[in-house]
Motif scaffolding. Structure first.
Motif, short mmCIF file in Angstrom:
data_model
loop_
_atom_site.label_atom_id
_atom_site.label_comp_id
_atom_site.label_asym_id
_atom_site.label_seq_id
_atom_site.Cartn_x
_atom_site.Cartn_y
_atom_site.Cartn_z
N GLN A 197 -5.57 22.57 27.88
CA GLN A 197 -6.40 22.30 26.70
C GLN A 197 -6.65 20.81 26.55
O GLN A 197 -7.78 20.37 26.27
CB GLN A 197 -5.70 22.86 25.45
N PHE A 198 -5.63 20.01 26.75
CA PHE A 198 -5.77 18.55 26.64
C PHE A 198 -6.64 18.01 27.77
O PHE A 198 -7.43 17.09 27.57
CB PHE A 198 -4.40 17.89 26.61
N HIS A 211 -11.26 20.12 19.44
CA HIS A 211 -10.32 20.68 20.42
C HIS A 211 -8.95 21.01 19.82
O HIS A 211 -8.04 21.40 20.56
CB HIS A 211 -10.14 19.71 21.59
N ASN A 212 -8.80 20.82 18.52
CA ASN A 212 -7.54 21.11 17.84
C ASN A 212 -6.36 20.35 18.45
O ASN A 212 -5.26 20.88 18.61
CB ASN A 212 -7.25 22.62 17.85
N GLY A 227 -10.51 11.86 15.59
CA GLY A 227 -11.11 12.86 14.70
C GLY A 227 -11.86 13.92 15.49
O GLY A 227 -11.80 15.11 15.17
N TYR A 228 -12.57 13.48 16.51
CA TYR A 228 -13.31 14.41 17.36
C TYR A 228 -12.35 15.38 18.07
O TYR A 228 -12.58 16.59 18.10
CB TYR A 228 -14.15 13.64 18.38
N LEU A 229 -11.28 14.83 18.63
CA LEU A 229 -10.32 15.69 19.34
C LEU A 229 -9.69 16.71 18.41
O LEU A 229 -9.48 17.86 18.79
CB LEU A 229 -9.24 14.83 20.01
#
Length: 182
Positions: free
Chosen positions: A149-150, A120-121, A114-116
């Motif tokens: 991004q990852f 961070h989409n 959920g946080y990711l």
């Protein structure tokens, strides 16, 4: 490759499909889709296989670099091509009571996921066999920017786990809890 398992109806256990999943299971339509996928993989002299190998090598190198920088948080990186796993060390002895509680209730992977997604989409999920392992299964068209991004997102999660700062997982930008009282 694709495989099949044939089971006589009298021997089939309905709960089996709740535990073991299949991309192309349960009906003839799915088999037609499986055939189309195989055709697509073989198209252009196997371009999809080459893309998966090349993009997967780059993604795995990034995951290994994160592991090297956070050996106290990351236990393992495994997989091949674009089917990769990123395993966190067991958090059952975490200093953070919230992290321990999420782990005890099998929710830590969901909190991280959920946080990711929120921060961070990035949409990611744990493996079915290990809630300490997130699976990375992107498209063969994964870009360098998406790998970067990852990388940023995983380093953020690793920092939170290293620092045992559980609130960062669940407190929104405006300071409200996203999962109720902590």
């Amino acid at each position: 490759k694709t495989g099949a398992v044939l089971v006589h109806e009298s021997r089939y256990r309905k709960d089996f499909e709740l535990i073991h999943t299949s991309t192309f299971g349960k009906d003839g339509f799915s088999s037609l889709i499986a055939l189309k996928v195989l055709e697509m993989l073989e198209a252009d002299d196997g371009l999809a296989y080459r893309l998966a190998k090349e993009r997967g090598a780059k993604a795995k190198a990034m995951l290994n670099a994160v592991w090297a920088d956070f050996p106290d948080v990351v236990k393992d990186v495994r997989g091949a091509g674009l089917m990769l796993g990123f395993e966190f060390h067991d958090q059952s002895k975490a200093d953070s009571a919230d992290i321990r509680n999420w782990l005890d209730s099998d929710a830590l992977a969901y909190v991280i996921g959920g946080y990711l997604l929120r921060k961070h989409n990035i949409r990611i999920f744990s493996t079915a066999s290990s809630l300490n392992t997130v699976r990375f299964e992107p498209s063969i068209y994964l870009t360098d920017a998406e790998i970067d991004q990852f990388d940023t997102a995983l380093r953020d999660v690793c920092t939170i786990l290293r620092d045992q700062d559980a609130n960062r997982f669940v407190i929104s930008e405006n300071g409200t809890s996203l999962i109720g009282p902590l």
